[in-house]
Design a protein around this motif. Structure first.
Motif, mmCIF file in Angstrom:
data_model
loop_
_atom_site.group_PDB
_atom_site.id
_atom_site.type_symbol
_atom_site.label_atom_id
_atom_site.label_comp_id
_atom_site.label_asym_id
_atom_site.label_seq_id
_atom_site.Cartn_x
_atom_site.Cartn_y
_atom_site.Cartn_z
ATOM 1 N N HIS A 102 0.791 -1.250 0.079
ATOM 2 C CA HIS A 102 0.050 -0.123 -0.060
ATOM 3 C C HIS A 102 0.993 1.303 0.231
ATOM 4 C CE1 HIS A 102 -2.817 2.971 1.367
ATOM 5 N NE2 HIS A 102 -3.764 2.195 1.214
ATOM 6 N N ILE A 103 0.499 2.324 -0.640
ATOM 7 C CA ILE A 103 1.207 3.465 -0.639
ATOM 8 C C ILE A 103 1.514 4.127 0.631
ATOM 9 C CG2 ILE A 103 1.149 3.853 -3.384
ATOM 10 C CD1 ILE A 103 -0.675 6.173 -2.690
ATOM 11 N N VAL A 104 0.469 4.252 1.523
ATOM 12 C CA VAL A 104 0.428 4.745 2.752
ATOM 13 C C VAL A 104 0.888 3.922 4.032
ATOM 14 C CG1 VAL A 104 -0.768 6.124 4.353
ATOM 15 C CG2 VAL A 104 -1.132 6.650 1.860
ATOM 16 N N LYS A 132 -2.540 14.495 -11.245
ATOM 17 C CA LYS A 132 -2.912 15.253 -10.298
ATOM 18 C C LYS A 132 -3.033 14.657 -8.860
ATOM 19 C CE LYS A 132 -7.149 16.423 -11.457
ATOM 20 N NZ LYS A 132 -8.572 17.017 -11.473
ATOM 21 N N CYS A 133 -2.786 13.263 -8.867
ATOM 22 C CA CYS A 133 -2.859 12.557 -7.644
ATOM 23 C C CYS A 133 -1.886 13.084 -6.640
ATOM 24 C CB CYS A 133 -2.202 10.996 -7.980
ATOM 25 S SG CYS A 133 -2.196 9.912 -6.809
ATOM 26 N N MET A 134 -2.127 12.992 -5.313
ATOM 27 C CA MET A 134 -1.414 13.405 -4.269
ATOM 28 C C MET A 134 -0.942 12.466 -3.262
ATOM 29 S SD MET A 134 -3.948 15.457 -1.808
ATOM 30 C CE MET A 134 -4.750 16.448 -3.166
ATOM 31 N N ARG A 135 -1.165 11.152 -3.884
ATOM 32 C CA ARG A 135 -0.666 9.769 -3.496
ATOM 33 C C ARG A 135 -1.319 9.658 -1.787
ATOM 34 N NH1 ARG A 135 1.022 9.958 -7.922
ATOM 35 N NH2 ARG A 135 2.958 9.526 -8.660
ATOM 36 N N CYS A 136 -2.388 9.870 -1.576
ATOM 37 C CA CYS A 136 -3.339 9.777 -0.381
ATOM 38 C C CYS A 136 -3.588 8.362 0.004
ATOM 39 C CB CYS A 136 -4.508 10.694 -0.342
ATOM 40 S SG CYS A 136 -5.930 10.107 -1.391
ATOM 41 N N GLY A 137 -3.716 7.572 -1.092
ATOM 42 C CA GLY A 137 -4.037 6.067 -0.970
ATOM 43 C C GLY A 137 -5.415 5.806 -0.638
ATOM 44 N N LEU A 138 -6.251 6.815 -0.664
ATOM 45 C CA LEU A 138 -7.624 6.383 -0.221
ATOM 46 C C LEU A 138 -8.326 5.612 -1.490
ATOM 47 C CD1 LEU A 138 -9.941 6.978 1.839
ATOM 48 C CD2 LEU A 138 -10.742 8.916 0.667
ATOM 49 N N CYS A 139 -8.225 5.707 -2.579
ATOM 50 C CA CYS A 139 -8.667 4.831 -3.573
ATOM 51 C C CYS A 139 -8.605 3.442 -3.415
ATOM 52 C CB CYS A 139 -8.598 5.503 -5.021
ATOM 53 S SG CYS A 139 -6.793 5.477 -5.214
ATOM 54 N N MET A 140 -7.436 3.146 -2.814
ATOM 55 C CA MET A 140 -7.016 1.688 -2.673
ATOM 56 C C MET A 140 -8.048 1.413 -1.244
ATOM 57 S SD MET A 140 -2.966 2.392 -2.698
ATOM 58 C CE MET A 140 -3.111 3.774 -4.108
ATOM 59 N N ASN A 141 -7.824 2.028 -0.209
ATOM 60 C CA ASN A 141 -8.776 1.605 0.891
ATOM 61 C C ASN A 141 -10.374 1.631 0.495
ATOM 62 O OD1 ASN A 141 -6.270 2.124 2.298
ATOM 63 N ND2 ASN A 141 -7.064 4.001 3.213
ATOM 64 N N PRO A 149 -6.830 1.570 -7.724
ATOM 65 C CA PRO A 149 -7.357 2.369 -8.966
ATOM 66 C C PRO A 149 -6.222 3.380 -9.446
ATOM 67 C CG PRO A 149 -8.896 2.269 -7.231
ATOM 68 C CD PRO A 149 -7.850 1.522 -6.547
ATOM 69 N N LEU A 150 -5.365 3.854 -8.526
ATOM 70 C CA LEU A 150 -4.302 4.676 -9.005
ATOM 71 C C LEU A 150 -3.333 3.906 -9.979
ATOM 72 C CD1 LEU A 150 -2.352 6.977 -8.800
ATOM 73 C CD2 LEU A 150 -1.324 6.158 -6.637
ATOM 74 N N GLY A 151 -3.064 2.521 -9.426
ATOM 75 C CA GLY A 151 -2.121 1.949 -10.230
ATOM 76 C C GLY A 151 -2.663 1.438 -11.576
ATOM 77 N N ILE A 199 -14.374 9.723 -4.305
ATOM 78 C CA ILE A 199 -13.742 10.056 -3.236
ATOM 79 C C ILE A 199 -12.612 10.724 -3.318
ATOM 80 C CG2 ILE A 199 -12.641 8.091 -2.665
ATOM 81 C CD1 ILE A 199 -14.683 9.864 -0.227
ATOM 82 N N CYS A 200 -11.935 10.769 -4.517
ATOM 83 C CA CYS A 200 -10.421 11.119 -4.701
ATOM 84 C C CYS A 200 -10.493 12.607 -4.541
ATOM 85 C CB CYS A 200 -10.137 11.030 -6.191
ATOM 86 S SG CYS A 200 -8.697 11.635 -6.545
ATOM 87 N N PRO A 201 -9.479 12.959 -3.547
ATOM 88 C CA PRO A 201 -9.637 14.527 -3.327
ATOM 89 C C PRO A 201 -9.101 15.316 -4.297
ATOM 90 C CG PRO A 201 -7.755 13.312 -2.241
ATOM 91 C CD PRO A 201 -8.625 12.197 -2.844
ATOM 92 N N ALA A 202 -8.201 14.820 -5.496
ATOM 93 C CA ALA A 202 -8.012 15.581 -6.536
ATOM 94 C C ALA A 202 -8.880 15.621 -7.631
ATOM 95 C CB ALA A 202 -6.477 15.057 -6.869
ATOM 96 N N LYS A 203 -10.072 14.894 -7.220
ATOM 97 C CA LYS A 203 -11.327 14.864 -8.277
ATOM 98 C C LYS A 203 -10.842 14.139 -9.464
ATOM 99 C CE LYS A 203 -15.082 17.516 -7.759
ATOM 100 N NZ LYS A 203 -16.005 18.345 -8.308
ATOM 101 N N ASP A 216 -11.283 11.701 -12.081
ATOM 102 C CA ASP A 216 -12.218 10.619 -12.497
ATOM 103 C C ASP A 216 -11.902 9.239 -12.851
ATOM 104 O OD1 ASP A 216 -14.637 9.946 -13.498
ATOM 105 O OD2 ASP A 216 -14.653 11.177 -15.310
ATOM 106 N N LEU A 217 -11.470 8.669 -11.680
ATOM 107 C CA LEU A 217 -10.791 7.237 -11.923
ATOM 108 C C LEU A 217 -11.330 6.387 -12.522
ATOM 109 C CD1 LEU A 217 -9.295 7.497 -8.175
ATOM 110 C CD2 LEU A 217 -8.102 7.113 -10.364
ATOM 111 N N ASN A 218 -12.570 6.143 -12.325
ATOM 112 C CA ASN A 218 -13.529 5.197 -13.028
ATOM 113 C C ASN A 218 -13.453 5.378 -14.613
ATOM 114 O OD1 ASN A 218 -14.825 7.089 -11.260
ATOM 115 N ND2 ASN A 218 -16.877 6.449 -12.260
#
Ligand code: SF4
Length: 449
Positions: A148-150, A302-311, A331-333, A362-366, A368-370
């Protein structure tokens, strides 16, 4: 029931057991915490919008902002190195280490260093780099990659970590969180003092002032960057923000989304080398410029590597980080890895998704991952990266025609329903599919409208 409350309840129902169970419980627990601290703020949507716009501005003006950032750093005596790929970054870092006749280094958590496989590269050349973040320390000891990145050791339970410490460090077996932390602390203390080089990542680089903003919770980065005489900070070129005034917004968002805190315990703003020390900043491209030119996908930068999309990802929670084959899971990966390594290498990733949309929501950088995942999937199909056979192509083309015409679709569904109804009597109940069909009943088809 709020989403956060639901997730908390679900977490409680899962005991913190071994392996996958620990993964599910921990990632659900993290997601619940993250959402709780975000939804308690009224301005949350406005913050997301602002962060997204700032990062979009950065991407549109990256050349100018990078120039500004480098000028500011150099004017303060910081040595800046621009590396186009992993090989160049590693060689430049090695050259610095050799110039200082160093053999030992301590390192704070940095995803860019994972990306360029710095520890491995240095290890092969007789230089030891000790991970000092607790999670990274654990996975380094286990000889594995972070999952996990975090939270790099998310996949391990306290019991498993206790066993690892017993086997590798000769410590007594313990599953107490505090005791495990004390063991790591005791093991690492001397390394900070003995090491000549300190590595860190950078969470945000401020173009206006040439400031490195580094966030952490354990104090290890503070020690890694101040105890050795040489600090080498590694940073992806997209990690810029324009102004010092932007920092509070990003700090708030990163901590809330990353760890469910209001702020990380320590925030370092590094402006210049301290007296008698040297500071190097290694700016790593490694495919980012190519991604920037890819209009359809540049948003991922734009990703700030918060890791939330994984959780928050139901697939990640089941398969864990290693299943994504490289250092960026979830999803980031799925979006970033094909951009950095090429879709030909990472073509399987876009298919490791249920398209539920929880990540993009949920992504804080908005980001549009999906939809980006869906586009990566389309790109993989268009490039036929997985060597699709002609029969499969014809089959999907026919399906596409049928699915876009209601009369053909209804006819197709009629035959599907018939097929399901008579399936128990069909020959595929036997032969190669027997083992699979014996254990499963097909559901009764619903009446079609
Ligand atoms: S894609 Fe969004 S949610 Fe995922 S790590 Fe990056 S900023 Fe966080």
């Amino acid at each position: 029931m709020s989403g956060a409350k639901f997730l908390t309840d679900k977490t409680k129902s899962l005991s913190k057991g071994d392996g996958p169970r620990s993964l599910v419980a921990t990632s659900l627990h993290s997601a619940a915490n993250n959402l709780q601290v975000c939804w308690e703020i009224d301005e949350w949507s406005r913050w997301r919008q602002e962060a997204s716009e700032i990062k979009r501005y950065v991407l549109s003006n990256l050349d100018i902002l990078l120039g500004q950032f480098i000028d500011k750093l150099e004017s303060k005596g910081v040595k800046v190195i621009c590396a186009k790929d992993a090989e160049e970054a590693n060689n430049e870092i090695l050259a610095i280490i050799k110039r200082h006749n160093a053999k030992l280094a301590v390192k704070g958590k940095s995803m860019v260093s994972e990306e360029i496989e710095l520890n491995h590269f240095l290890g092969e050349r007789g230089i030891t780099s000790y991970e000092t973040d607790l999670g990274e320390f654990i996975v380094q000891l286990a000889g594995t990659r972070p999952s996990h990145i975090v939270t790099p050791a998310l996949h391990l339970s306290a019991k498993e970590i206790g066993k690892l410490f017993e086997d590798k460090l000769g410590e007594h077996n313990s599953a107490g969180h505090e005791e495990l932390t004390q063991i790591a602390r005791r093991q690492l203390r001397s390394k900070f003092i003995e090491s000549e080089i300190g590595f860190s990542g950078v969470n945000f680089g401020v173009a206006e002032t040439g400031t490195l903003c580094i966030c952490e919770n354990e104090g290890n980065i503070g020690l890694s960057t101040s105890s050795p005489k040489v600090h080498i900070a590694m940073m992806g070129i997209e990690k810029l923000i324009p102004r010092l005034d932007d920092i509070p917004l990003f700090l708030n968002m990163l901590a809330r989304m990353g760890t469910g805190q209001k702020l990380t315990t320590y925030t370092h703003l590094v402006n210049a080398p301290a007296e008698g020390t040297e500071l190097y900043v290694v700016l790593v491209d490694n495919g980012r410029t190519r991604a920037l030119g890819d209009v359809e996908f540049r948003e991922i930068l734009k990703c700030m590597r918060c890791g939330l999309c994984m959780n928050n990802c139901p697939v990640f929670r089941q398969v864990g980080g290693w299943a994504y084959g490289w250092i960026y899971p979830g999803p980031l990966g799925i979006v970033l890895t094909p951009e950095l390594l090429g879709i030909e290498t990472a073509w399987e990733l876009p298919f490791a998704c249920s398209l539920c949309g929880a990540c993009g929501a949920i992504c804080p950088a908005k980001i549009d991952l999906n939809h980006l995942i869906l586009r990566q999937r389309r790109r993989a199909i268009e490039k036929n990266t997985h060597g699709r056979k002609l029969t499969e192509t014809i089959m999907w083309k026919l399906f596409a025609i049928g699915a876009s015409n209601k009369y053909i679709f209804k006819t197709m569904m009629f035959f599907v329903r018939m097929g399901i109804r008579f399936a128990p009597f069909l020959p595929f109940k036997f032969g190669k599919l027997k083992a699979w069909t014996d254990g499963r009943d097909l559901p009764k088809p619903k009446k079609f409208l």
